[in-house]
Design a protein around this motif. Structure first.
Motif, PDB file in Angstrom:
ATOM      1  N   TRP A  33       0.831  -1.191   0.000  1.00  0.00           N
ATOM      2  CA  TRP A  33       0.000   0.000   0.000  1.00  0.00           C
ATOM      3  C   TRP A  33       0.871   1.249   0.000  1.00  0.00           C
ATOM      4  O   TRP A  33       1.863   1.337   0.732  1.00  0.00           O
ATOM      5  CB  TRP A  33      -0.921   0.029   1.224  1.00  0.00           C
ATOM      6  CG  TRP A  33      -1.946  -1.053   1.234  1.00  0.00           C
ATOM      7  CD1 TRP A  33      -1.830  -2.295   1.768  1.00  0.00           C
ATOM      8  CD2 TRP A  33      -3.256  -0.982   0.665  1.00  0.00           C
ATOM      9  NE1 TRP A  33      -2.980  -3.017   1.579  1.00  0.00           N
ATOM     10  CE2 TRP A  33      -3.876  -2.227   0.896  1.00  0.00           C
ATOM     11  CE3 TRP A  33      -3.960   0.008  -0.020  1.00  0.00           C
ATOM     12  CZ2 TRP A  33      -5.178  -2.511   0.473  1.00  0.00           C
ATOM     13  CZ3 TRP A  33      -5.248  -0.273  -0.444  1.00  0.00           C
ATOM     14  CH2 TRP A  33      -5.841  -1.512  -0.192  1.00  0.00           C
ATOM     15  N   ARG A  35       0.306   5.746  -0.255  1.00  0.00           N
ATOM     16  CA  ARG A  35      -0.706   6.778  -0.084  1.00  0.00           C
ATOM     17  C   ARG A  35      -0.184   8.106  -0.600  1.00  0.00           C
ATOM     18  O   ARG A  35       1.021   8.353  -0.625  1.00  0.00           O
ATOM     19  CB  ARG A  35      -1.141   6.903   1.379  1.00  0.00           C
ATOM     20  CG  ARG A  35      -0.055   7.389   2.329  1.00  0.00           C
ATOM     21  CD  ARG A  35      -0.547   7.309   3.761  1.00  0.00           C
ATOM     22  NE  ARG A  35       0.425   7.835   4.705  1.00  0.00           N
ATOM     23  CZ  ARG A  35       0.298   7.779   6.021  1.00  0.00           C
ATOM     24  NH1 ARG A  35      -0.786   7.219   6.566  1.00  0.00           N
ATOM     25  NH2 ARG A  35       1.240   8.291   6.810  1.00  0.00           N
ATOM     26  N   ARG A  42       3.789  10.572  -3.439  1.00  0.00           N
ATOM     27  CA  ARG A  42       3.279   9.282  -3.020  1.00  0.00           C
ATOM     28  C   ARG A  42       4.294   8.624  -2.081  1.00  0.00           C
ATOM     29  O   ARG A  42       5.491   8.609  -2.367  1.00  0.00           O
ATOM     30  CB  ARG A  42       3.023   8.400  -4.239  1.00  0.00           C
ATOM     31  CG  ARG A  42       2.338   7.084  -3.927  1.00  0.00           C
ATOM     32  CD  ARG A  42       1.864   6.389  -5.205  1.00  0.00           C
ATOM     33  NE  ARG A  42       0.895   7.198  -5.918  1.00  0.00           N
ATOM     34  CZ  ARG A  42       0.238   6.787  -6.998  1.00  0.00           C
ATOM     35  NH1 ARG A  42       0.446   5.566  -7.473  1.00  0.00           N
ATOM     36  NH2 ARG A  42      -0.623   7.591  -7.600  1.00  0.00           N
ATOM     37  N   TYR A  90      -5.319   6.117  -0.846  1.00  0.00           N
ATOM     38  CA  TYR A  90      -4.511   4.924  -0.632  1.00  0.00           C
ATOM     39  C   TYR A  90      -4.558   4.047  -1.873  1.00  0.00           C
ATOM     40  O   TYR A  90      -5.633   3.742  -2.392  1.00  0.00           O
ATOM     41  CB  TYR A  90      -5.013   4.150   0.588  1.00  0.00           C
ATOM     42  CG  TYR A  90      -4.591   4.772   1.888  1.00  0.00           C
ATOM     43  CD1 TYR A  90      -3.630   4.159   2.700  1.00  0.00           C
ATOM     44  CD2 TYR A  90      -5.127   5.985   2.306  1.00  0.00           C
ATOM     45  CE1 TYR A  90      -3.227   4.739   3.886  1.00  0.00           C
ATOM     46  CE2 TYR A  90      -4.715   6.580   3.488  1.00  0.00           C
ATOM     47  CZ  TYR A  90      -3.768   5.951   4.275  1.00  0.00           C
ATOM     48  OH  TYR A  90      -3.361   6.536   5.456  1.00  0.00           O
ATOM     49  N   GLY A 114      -7.063   3.522  -6.449  1.00  0.00           N
ATOM     50  CA  GLY A 114      -6.988   4.300  -5.231  1.00  0.00           C
ATOM     51  C   GLY A 114      -8.327   4.419  -4.530  1.00  0.00           C
ATOM     52  O   GLY A 114      -9.380   4.394  -5.163  1.00  0.00           O
TER      53      GLY A 114
END
Length: 121
Positions: A33, A35, A42, A90, A114
């Motif tokens: 993951w 975000r 990012r 995310y 996302g």
């Protein structure tokens, strides 16, 4: 190519919990993951390999837990004790092979669309 679909985002109060899920259309080596908040780069959140090795960003360690089900080709992110600074879109990400750096976005060749996570005060 592998398709990734995230779900579970939403609005939660600070201190609350949220669980994100990601379903892959095929097998992957590393699932993780990232975000991204508006105006920011990012950033890595967590990753887990096929064999179970895990890696967490310092900012989420002991609050977030990543898990995966290899049979179902899914990965989840349980987020507890959420803070306003956790607010971001995310993204689920995956690699087709091993031997890459899990905390670098360039290591991943599959990305989901996302899901928005908003933590209010």
């Amino acid at each position: 190519q592998v398709q990734l679909v995230e779900s579970g985002g939403g609005l939660v109060q600070a201190g609350g919990s949220l669980r994100l899920s990601c379903a892959a259309s095929g097998r992957t080596f590393t699932m993780g993951w990232f975000r991204q908040a508006p105006g920011k780069e990012r950033e890595f959140v967590a990753a887990k390999t096929w064999g179970g090795s895990t890696d967490y960003a310092d900012s989420v360690k002991d609050r977030f837990t990543i898990s995966r089900d290899n049979a179902k080709n899914t990965v989840d992110l349980q987020m507890n004790s959420l803070k306003p600074e956790d607010t971001a879109v995310y993204y689920c990400a995956a690699t087709s092979g091993g031997g890459l750096i899990p905390h670098r976005s360039s290591s991943y060749n599959y990305w989901g669309q996302g899901t928005q996570v908003t933590v209010s005060t």
